[in-house]
Design an enzyme around this catalytic site. Structure first.
Site, PDB file in Angstrom:
ATOM      1  N   ARG A 240      28.267  56.082  15.913  1.00  0.00           N
ATOM      2  CA  ARG A 240      28.132  57.008  17.041  1.00  0.00           C
ATOM      3  C   ARG A 240      28.965  56.469  18.197  1.00  0.00           C
ATOM      4  O   ARG A 240      28.978  55.253  18.445  1.00  0.00           O
ATOM      5  CB  ARG A 240      26.666  57.145  17.493  1.00  0.00           C
ATOM      6  CG  ARG A 240      25.779  57.999  16.584  1.00  0.00           C
ATOM      7  CD  ARG A 240      26.118  59.490  16.640  1.00  0.00           C
ATOM      8  NE  ARG A 240      25.239  60.292  15.800  1.00  0.00           N
ATOM      9  CZ  ARG A 240      25.479  60.622  14.522  1.00  0.00           C
ATOM     10  NH1 ARG A 240      26.587  60.221  13.932  1.00  0.00           N
ATOM     11  NH2 ARG A 240      24.615  61.370  13.854  1.00  0.00           N
ATOM     12  N   GLU A 269      31.709  63.925  22.660  1.00  0.00           N
ATOM     13  CA  GLU A 269      32.415  64.669  21.618  1.00  0.00           C
ATOM     14  C   GLU A 269      32.410  66.141  22.001  1.00  0.00           C
ATOM     15  O   GLU A 269      31.359  66.632  22.392  1.00  0.00           O
ATOM     16  CB  GLU A 269      31.724  64.490  20.266  1.00  0.00           C
ATOM     17  CG  GLU A 269      31.922  63.090  19.728  1.00  0.00           C
ATOM     18  CD  GLU A 269      31.349  62.874  18.339  1.00  0.00           C
ATOM     19  OE1 GLU A 269      30.845  63.852  17.744  1.00  0.00           O
ATOM     20  OE2 GLU A 269      31.396  61.747  17.861  1.00  0.00           O
ATOM     21  N   HIS A 288      35.030  63.416  14.063  1.00  0.00           N
ATOM     22  CA  HIS A 288      33.697  63.270  13.458  1.00  0.00           C
ATOM     23  C   HIS A 288      33.631  63.956  12.090  1.00  0.00           C
ATOM     24  O   HIS A 288      32.842  64.874  11.867  1.00  0.00           O
ATOM     25  CB  HIS A 288      32.614  63.823  14.401  1.00  0.00           C
ATOM     26  CG  HIS A 288      31.258  63.232  14.131  1.00  0.00           C
ATOM     27  ND1 HIS A 288      30.328  63.015  15.112  1.00  0.00           N
ATOM     28  CD2 HIS A 288      30.674  62.819  12.966  1.00  0.00           C
ATOM     29  CE1 HIS A 288      29.228  62.495  14.571  1.00  0.00           C
ATOM     30  NE2 HIS A 288      29.425  62.368  13.278  1.00  0.00           N
TER      31      HIS A 288
HETATM   32  P1  NAP Z   1      20.801  52.897   7.772  1.00  0.00           P
HETATM   33  O1  NAP Z   1      20.760  52.831   6.284  1.00  0.00           O
HETATM   34  O2  NAP Z   1      19.536  53.045   8.531  1.00  0.00           O
HETATM   35  O3  NAP Z   1      21.600  51.598   8.256  1.00  0.00           O
HETATM   36  C1  NAP Z   1      21.643  51.164   9.589  1.00  0.00           C
HETATM   37  C2  NAP Z   1      21.534  49.658   9.554  1.00  0.00           C
HETATM   38  O4  NAP Z   1      21.746  49.130  10.875  1.00  0.00           O
HETATM   39  C3  NAP Z   1      20.136  49.186   9.129  1.00  0.00           C
HETATM   40  O5  NAP Z   1      20.295  48.159   8.180  1.00  0.00           O
HETATM   41  C4  NAP Z   1      19.552  48.662  10.421  1.00  0.00           C
HETATM   42  O6  NAP Z   1      18.597  47.674  10.233  1.00  0.00           O
HETATM   43  C5  NAP Z   1      20.783  48.112  11.103  1.00  0.00           C
HETATM   44  N1  NAP Z   1      20.575  47.899  12.526  1.00  0.00           N
HETATM   45  C6  NAP Z   1      19.828  48.640  13.369  1.00  0.00           C
HETATM   46  N2  NAP Z   1      19.910  48.127  14.622  1.00  0.00           N
HETATM   47  C7  NAP Z   1      20.735  47.067  14.545  1.00  0.00           C
HETATM   48  C8  NAP Z   1      21.228  46.143  15.494  1.00  0.00           C
HETATM   49  N3  NAP Z   1      20.865  46.216  16.780  1.00  0.00           N
HETATM   50  N4  NAP Z   1      22.068  45.181  15.063  1.00  0.00           N
HETATM   51  C9  NAP Z   1      22.455  45.101  13.774  1.00  0.00           C
HETATM   52  N5  NAP Z   1      21.997  45.944  12.820  1.00  0.00           N
HETATM   53  C10 NAP Z   1      21.162  46.920  13.204  1.00  0.00           C
HETATM   54  O7  NAP Z   1      21.730  54.089   8.254  1.00  0.00           O
HETATM   55  P2  NAP Z   1      23.052  54.658   7.528  1.00  0.00           P
HETATM   56  O8  NAP Z   1      22.684  55.754   6.598  1.00  0.00           O
HETATM   57  O9  NAP Z   1      23.849  53.508   7.027  1.00  0.00           O
HETATM   58  O10 NAP Z   1      23.759  55.325   8.787  1.00  0.00           O
HETATM   59  C11 NAP Z   1      24.135  54.543   9.905  1.00  0.00           C
HETATM   60  C12 NAP Z   1      24.582  55.441  11.049  1.00  0.00           C
HETATM   61  O11 NAP Z   1      25.844  56.006  10.724  1.00  0.00           O
HETATM   62  C13 NAP Z   1      23.683  56.648  11.305  1.00  0.00           C
HETATM   63  O12 NAP Z   1      22.585  56.318  12.145  1.00  0.00           O
HETATM   64  C14 NAP Z   1      24.618  57.640  11.962  1.00  0.00           C
HETATM   65  O13 NAP Z   1      24.553  57.553  13.356  1.00  0.00           O
HETATM   66  C15 NAP Z   1      25.989  57.197  11.485  1.00  0.00           C
HETATM   67  N6  NAP Z   1      26.618  58.204  10.601  1.00  0.00           N
HETATM   68  C16 NAP Z   1      27.810  58.770  10.983  1.00  0.00           C
HETATM   69  C17 NAP Z   1      28.422  59.680  10.156  1.00  0.00           C
HETATM   70  C18 NAP Z   1      29.734  60.314  10.528  1.00  0.00           C
HETATM   71  O14 NAP Z   1      29.949  61.470  10.212  1.00  0.00           O
HETATM   72  N7  NAP Z   1      30.623  59.586  11.179  1.00  0.00           N
HETATM   73  C19 NAP Z   1      27.832  60.042   8.933  1.00  0.00           C
HETATM   74  C20 NAP Z   1      26.633  59.432   8.578  1.00  0.00           C
HETATM   75  C21 NAP Z   1      26.031  58.520   9.416  1.00  0.00           C
HETATM   76  P3  NAP Z   1      17.019  48.124  10.283  1.00  0.00           P
HETATM   77  O15 NAP Z   1      16.783  48.832   9.013  1.00  0.00           O
HETATM   78  O16 NAP Z   1      16.311  46.836  10.410  1.00  0.00           O
HETATM   79  O17 NAP Z   1      16.846  48.989  11.504  1.00  0.00           O
END
Ligand code: NAP
Length: 321
Positions: A240, A269, A288
């Protein structure tokens, strides 16, 4: 005749999801290419039982007030739900759904595409031709960075971070990550060494961000943290926009404190056309498109529809936030 729940769908989404919602509900679908303005959204959700939202919709306490007591479920067609006040929704007993997992590969692909494009100066190369500068093969022209042997730093080793790690291993990169709750053995199985945030920033030749946007990750990459990075490092953000202090990023790239950036997400955005980041040749910005593949968007729409219908039926959601 069974009663059909009244729902609002805030954009035209793939038929894989919309068809299922139409078949079961009394649906109002926002038809414009642009998302509904906040005030319009407030009036359109009055009296609905369900909202199928996208990341463009600001869904806060005031909007839930406008919807009224009938609202049971907010089903978002994305994994990130930073546009929704989830605490307020839960306080009111409203379920919130999202679409994790199905967009992991597509988003990891975009992170790798941006990494490769920035490292090997693909966009500059295209512009070089289009502006009539290509005259010959150049021994010293458009030189970029290598991936093999370089260190990829990951911030957040969840679903997408891990999928990027798997891809980067194929490019023979060294992998370090900061993700406090990730078990070391799970990271090790992916070939990733877990280190502190500061160490990731210091060691990365390429830094890729995969944390959700939350109060503690807003401007997580600020001026001080950018200053820890290598002068040659490239920052990739597919998470994000607001996780990075964009003005500080501009200064860091402009002053050559880091080597460049490649962004799928910006704050705000769309990025305004007069944003100074867009003037830098070593910054790539795409609109995006992390999850924008045909198959992925079909799956996201279907999953959002399933969450919506489950919530309307009073069941727990297959993917509940
Ligand atoms: P996810 O599986 O929840 O992975 C996020 C990871 O970040 C988790 O392991 C989390 O740990 C860790 N984390 C949280 N806070 C942190 C911090 N302060 N320092 C270091 N690590 C931290 O989510 P995901 O499916 O991979 O998606 C991640 C993000 O990508 C989404 O939230 C979304 O905003 C973004 N996204 C963008 C697009 C796009 O179109 N560009 C598409 C999909 C997703 P915990 O489990 O302990 O919280």
């Amino acid at each position: 005749m069974t009663r059909r729940a009244k729902v609002f769908v805030s954009r035209i989404i793939p038929e894989a999801g919309l068809g299922r919602v139409r078949a079961a509900c009394d649906v109002d679908v926002w038809q414009d290419a642009l998302p509904p303005p906040y005030d319009v959204l407030k009036s359109r959700v009055f009296g609905v039982e369900g909202i199928l939202s996208t990341l463009n919709d600001q869904i806060d306490d005031e909007l839930m007030d406008a919807a009224g007591d009938s609202l049971k479920v907010i089903s978002q067609m994305s994994v990130g739900v930073d546009n929704i006040d989830v605490v307020a929704a839960h306080r009111r007993g409203i379920k919130v759904g999202n679409t994790p997992g199905v967009l992991t590969d597509a988003t990891a692909d975009i992170a790798m595409a941006l990494l490769l494009a920035a490292a090997r100066r693909i966009v500059e190369g295209v512009e070089y031709i289009q502006s009539g500068h290509w005259r010959t093969w150049e021994p010293m022209g458009l030189l970029g960075g290598d991936l093999s042997g370089a260190t990829l730093g990951l911030i957040g080793l969840g679903r997408i971070g891990r999928a990027v790690a798997r891809r980067a291993r194929g490019f023979e990169m060294r992998l370090v990550a900061h993700s406090p709750s990730c078990p070391a053995e799970e990271a090790a199985a992916l070939g990733v060494t877990l280190v502190s945030l500061e160490q990731v920033l210091r060691e990365a030749d390429y830094l890729s961000i995969h944390v959700p946007l939350k109060p503690d990750t807003r401007h997580m990459i600020d001026r001080d943290r950018l200053a820890l990075m290598k002068k040659s490092a490239i920052l990739i953000n597919t998470a994000r926009g607001a996780i990075v202090d964009q003005m500080a990023l501009y200064d860091a790239v402009k002053n050559r404190d880091i080597g460049g950036a490649a962004l799928d997400v910006t704050d705000p955005e769309p990025i305004p056309l007069n944003d100074p980041l867009l003037t830098l040749p070593n910054v790539i910005v795409v609109p995006h498109i992390g999850s924008a593949s045909h198959r992925t968007r079909d799956k996201m729409a279907a999953m959002a529809a399933e969450n919506l219908l489950a919530g309307l039926a009073g069941h727990s959601l297959p993917n509940e936030v």
